[in-house]
Design a protein around this motif. Structure first.
Motif, mmCIF file in Angstrom:
data_model
loop_
_atom_site.group_PDB
_atom_site.id
_atom_site.type_symbol
_atom_site.label_atom_id
_atom_site.label_comp_id
_atom_site.label_asym_id
_atom_site.label_seq_id
_atom_site.Cartn_x
_atom_site.Cartn_y
_atom_site.Cartn_z
ATOM 1 N N ASN A 121 56.389 -3.407 63.075
ATOM 2 C CA ASN A 121 57.637 -4.067 62.751
ATOM 3 C C ASN A 121 57.643 -4.326 61.248
ATOM 4 O OD1 ASN A 121 59.194 -6.796 62.247
ATOM 5 N ND2 ASN A 121 60.035 -5.923 64.122
ATOM 6 N N PHE A 122 58.438 -3.547 60.529
ATOM 7 C CA PHE A 122 58.375 -3.590 59.067
ATOM 8 C C PHE A 122 58.862 -4.927 58.511
ATOM 9 C CE2 PHE A 122 58.517 0.932 60.116
ATOM 10 C CZ PHE A 122 57.439 1.386 59.399
ATOM 11 N N GLU A 123 59.703 -5.613 59.266
ATOM 12 C CA GLU A 123 60.157 -6.932 58.818
ATOM 13 C C GLU A 123 59.016 -7.950 58.856
ATOM 14 O OE1 GLU A 123 63.975 -9.907 59.626
ATOM 15 O OE2 GLU A 123 63.511 -8.276 61.020
ATOM 16 N N TRP A 124 58.085 -7.766 59.795
ATOM 17 C CA TRP A 124 56.954 -8.683 59.935
ATOM 18 C C TRP A 124 55.764 -8.269 59.089
ATOM 19 C CZ3 TRP A 124 55.736 -13.345 60.973
ATOM 20 C CH2 TRP A 124 54.440 -13.700 61.325
ATOM 21 N N ASP A 125 55.678 -7.003 58.711
ATOM 22 C CA ASP A 125 54.498 -6.473 58.020
ATOM 23 C C ASP A 125 54.135 -7.262 56.766
ATOM 24 O OD1 ASP A 125 54.121 -4.604 59.917
ATOM 25 O OD2 ASP A 125 54.720 -2.877 58.720
ATOM 26 N N ARG A 126 55.123 -7.787 56.077
ATOM 27 C CA ARG A 126 54.838 -8.461 54.800
ATOM 28 C C ARG A 126 54.082 -9.775 54.991
ATOM 29 N NH1 ARG A 126 58.990 -12.291 53.309
ATOM 30 N NH2 ARG A 126 60.614 -12.448 54.901
ATOM 31 N N PHE A 127 54.082 -10.303 56.209
ATOM 32 C CA PHE A 127 53.363 -11.549 56.456
ATOM 33 C C PHE A 127 51.915 -11.318 56.861
ATOM 34 C CE2 PHE A 127 57.838 -12.550 57.293
ATOM 35 C CZ PHE A 127 58.013 -13.666 56.501
ATOM 36 N N ILE A 128 51.585 -10.106 57.286
ATOM 37 C CA ILE A 128 50.242 -9.811 57.778
ATOM 38 C C ILE A 128 49.265 -9.728 56.611
ATOM 39 C CG2 ILE A 128 48.807 -8.130 59.005
ATOM 40 C CD1 ILE A 128 51.301 -7.321 60.575
ATOM 41 N N THR A 129 48.164 -10.455 56.705
ATOM 42 C CA THR A 129 47.148 -10.413 55.652
ATOM 43 C C THR A 129 45.997 -9.471 55.992
ATOM 44 O OG1 THR A 129 45.957 -12.313 56.599
ATOM 45 C CG2 THR A 129 47.681 -12.783 54.984
ATOM 46 N N GLN A 130 45.827 -9.168 57.285
ATOM 47 C CA GLN A 130 44.755 -8.252 57.679
ATOM 48 C C GLN A 130 45.073 -7.659 59.046
ATOM 49 O OE1 GLN A 130 42.172 -6.011 56.638
ATOM 50 N NE2 GLN A 130 41.915 -7.854 55.393
ATOM 51 N N ARG A 131 44.760 -6.352 59.203
ATOM 52 C CA ARG A 131 44.936 -5.669 60.486
ATOM 53 C C ARG A 131 43.578 -5.286 61.060
ATOM 54 N NH1 ARG A 131 49.402 -4.065 57.583
ATOM 55 N NH2 ARG A 131 51.393 -4.220 58.704
ATOM 56 N N VAL A 132 43.480 -5.388 62.384
ATOM 57 C CA VAL A 132 42.263 -4.995 63.096
ATOM 58 C C VAL A 132 42.671 -3.994 64.176
ATOM 59 C CG1 VAL A 132 40.306 -5.740 64.478
ATOM 60 C CG2 VAL A 132 41.193 -7.237 62.670
ATOM 61 N N ARG A 133 42.120 -2.792 64.120
ATOM 62 C CA ARG A 133 42.422 -1.779 65.135
ATOM 63 C C ARG A 133 41.297 -1.742 66.156
ATOM 64 N NH1 ARG A 133 45.804 2.227 65.867
ATOM 65 N NH2 ARG A 133 46.703 1.951 63.792
ATOM 66 N N LEU A 134 41.655 -1.855 67.431
ATOM 67 C CA LEU A 134 40.695 -1.861 68.527
ATOM 68 C C LEU A 134 40.851 -0.580 69.340
ATOM 69 C CD1 LEU A 134 41.239 -5.559 69.717
ATOM 70 C CD2 LEU A 134 39.563 -4.708 68.065
ATOM 71 N N GLN A 135 39.735 0.073 69.630
ATOM 72 C CA GLN A 135 39.772 1.327 70.372
ATOM 73 C C GLN A 135 38.463 1.512 71.124
ATOM 74 O OE1 GLN A 135 39.978 3.296 66.424
ATOM 75 N NE2 GLN A 135 38.573 4.802 67.332
ATOM 76 N N ARG A 136 38.462 2.466 72.036
ATOM 77 C CA ARG A 136 37.227 2.795 72.746
ATOM 78 C C ARG A 136 36.288 3.534 71.798
ATOM 79 N NH1 ARG A 136 37.450 1.504 77.928
ATOM 80 N NH2 ARG A 136 39.501 1.245 78.902
ATOM 81 N N ASN A 137 35.010 3.279 71.972
ATOM 82 C CA ASN A 137 34.002 3.888 71.123
ATOM 83 C C ASN A 137 33.630 5.265 71.673
ATOM 84 O OD1 ASN A 137 32.010 4.403 69.277
ATOM 85 N ND2 ASN A 137 30.763 2.604 69.769
ATOM 86 N N ALA A 138 33.819 6.287 70.851
ATOM 87 C CA ALA A 138 33.521 7.647 71.278
ATOM 88 C C ALA A 138 32.028 7.931 71.335
ATOM 89 C CB ALA A 138 34.198 8.653 70.342
#
Length: 274
Positions: A230-247
């Motif tokens: 959501n590009f309107e919300w992106d400016r408030f995010i200070t850090q992103r964490v991507r969660l995924q299965r470990n290959a």
């Protein structure tokens, strides 16, 4: 190199000064009450390695706003965060407390998915509490303390659900309550399924209300979503964490990516293991 104190004729080597200063800093950082414990939690003290990495990488003057992405482990991460926060800020572990009993650090959980059940939340809190107490519950007093702490911790996690996905009145109410409380510690707000089922008009109003809340109140916000950005919300995010299965086989089942850092972790019935 030595330092001479002219008043006491006391000498100290540079190495001794460094070690003494390091011990003093460590002692100063030890939480002494629920308020300082809440601040310590958000200074990479949650015990969840990838969330601590995200907290450490927050370098602005504002409190962190962290967004969890991916198709796995988001709800478990929020469960573990909620449990660890209330356990680490429980008043019984401190010899004295400067925080009033009725305004201890709180967790506010917005559950868009409506998947979290009370028994699951209580189990994670209890398991976290037992690990933190590090006791075999040897006598009746230990059992009583566990029961008291468990009640205290669970009562400070507030799960909110709305029937029509109209979150705006709730956000306005929370903003008013947090603003008038004027607490000296941050409140942890968790939002599972953030902006996943809301239309464009609702999303715009939600973002507007959240921006006011972040501006006027002392809160740490962690959102989780599998939907598009959501590009309107992106400016408030200070850090992103991507969660995924470990290959990679033979190790932890999941992998968290914080910027370029990859951190493996696992999940049990007691929450995140990392």
């Amino acid at each position: 190199m030595t330092h001479v104190n002219p008043h006491t004729s006391w000498t100290e080597t540079a190495y001794d000064w460094f070690q003494r200063s390091k011990r003093k800093r460590a002692q100063d950082e030890i939480p002494k009450d629920p308020s300082s414990a809440a601040w310590s939690f958000f200074r990479s003290g949650s015990g969840i390695s990838f969330m601590d990495a995200a907290f450490r990488r927050h370098t602005t003057d504002t409190l962190p706003v962290i967004h969890l992405m991916g198709d796995v482990a988001k709800t478990w991460t929020l469960l573990s965060l909620a449990a660890r926060f209330v356990v680490q800020t429980r008043p019984s572990q401190f010899t004295f407390t400067t925080t009033s009993a009725d305004i201890l650090p709180q967790v506010l959980w917005l559950d868009s998915h409506q998947e979290v059940i009370a028994s699951q939340l209580a189990h994670v809190v209890r398991s976290t509490l037992l690990r933190h107490m590090n006791t075999a519950m040897a006598d009746v007093n230990d059992e009583r303390q566990l029961a008291h702490d468990l009640q205290d911790c669970c009562e400070r996690i507030h799960v909110a659900r709305v029937a029509t996905d109209d979150w705006v009145p709730l956000l306005e109410c929370w903003r008013h309550q947090l603003a008038v409380s004027a607490s000296d510690y941050p409140t942890l707000i968790l939002w599972d399924g953030f902006l996943e089922h809301d239309d464009d008009v609702a999303r715009t109003e939600i973002v507007r209300q959240l921006s006011r809340l972040l501006e006027q109140c002392s809160v740490v916000l962690v959102t989780a979503s599998s939907s598009q950005r959501n590009f309107e919300w992106d400016r408030f995010i200070t850090q992103r964490v991507r969660l995924q299965r470990n290959a990679v086989t033979g190790g932890h089942e999941y992998l968290a990516t914080v910027q370029a850092l990859q951190i493996p972790f696992s999940i049990s019935a007691s929450g995140i293991l990392s």
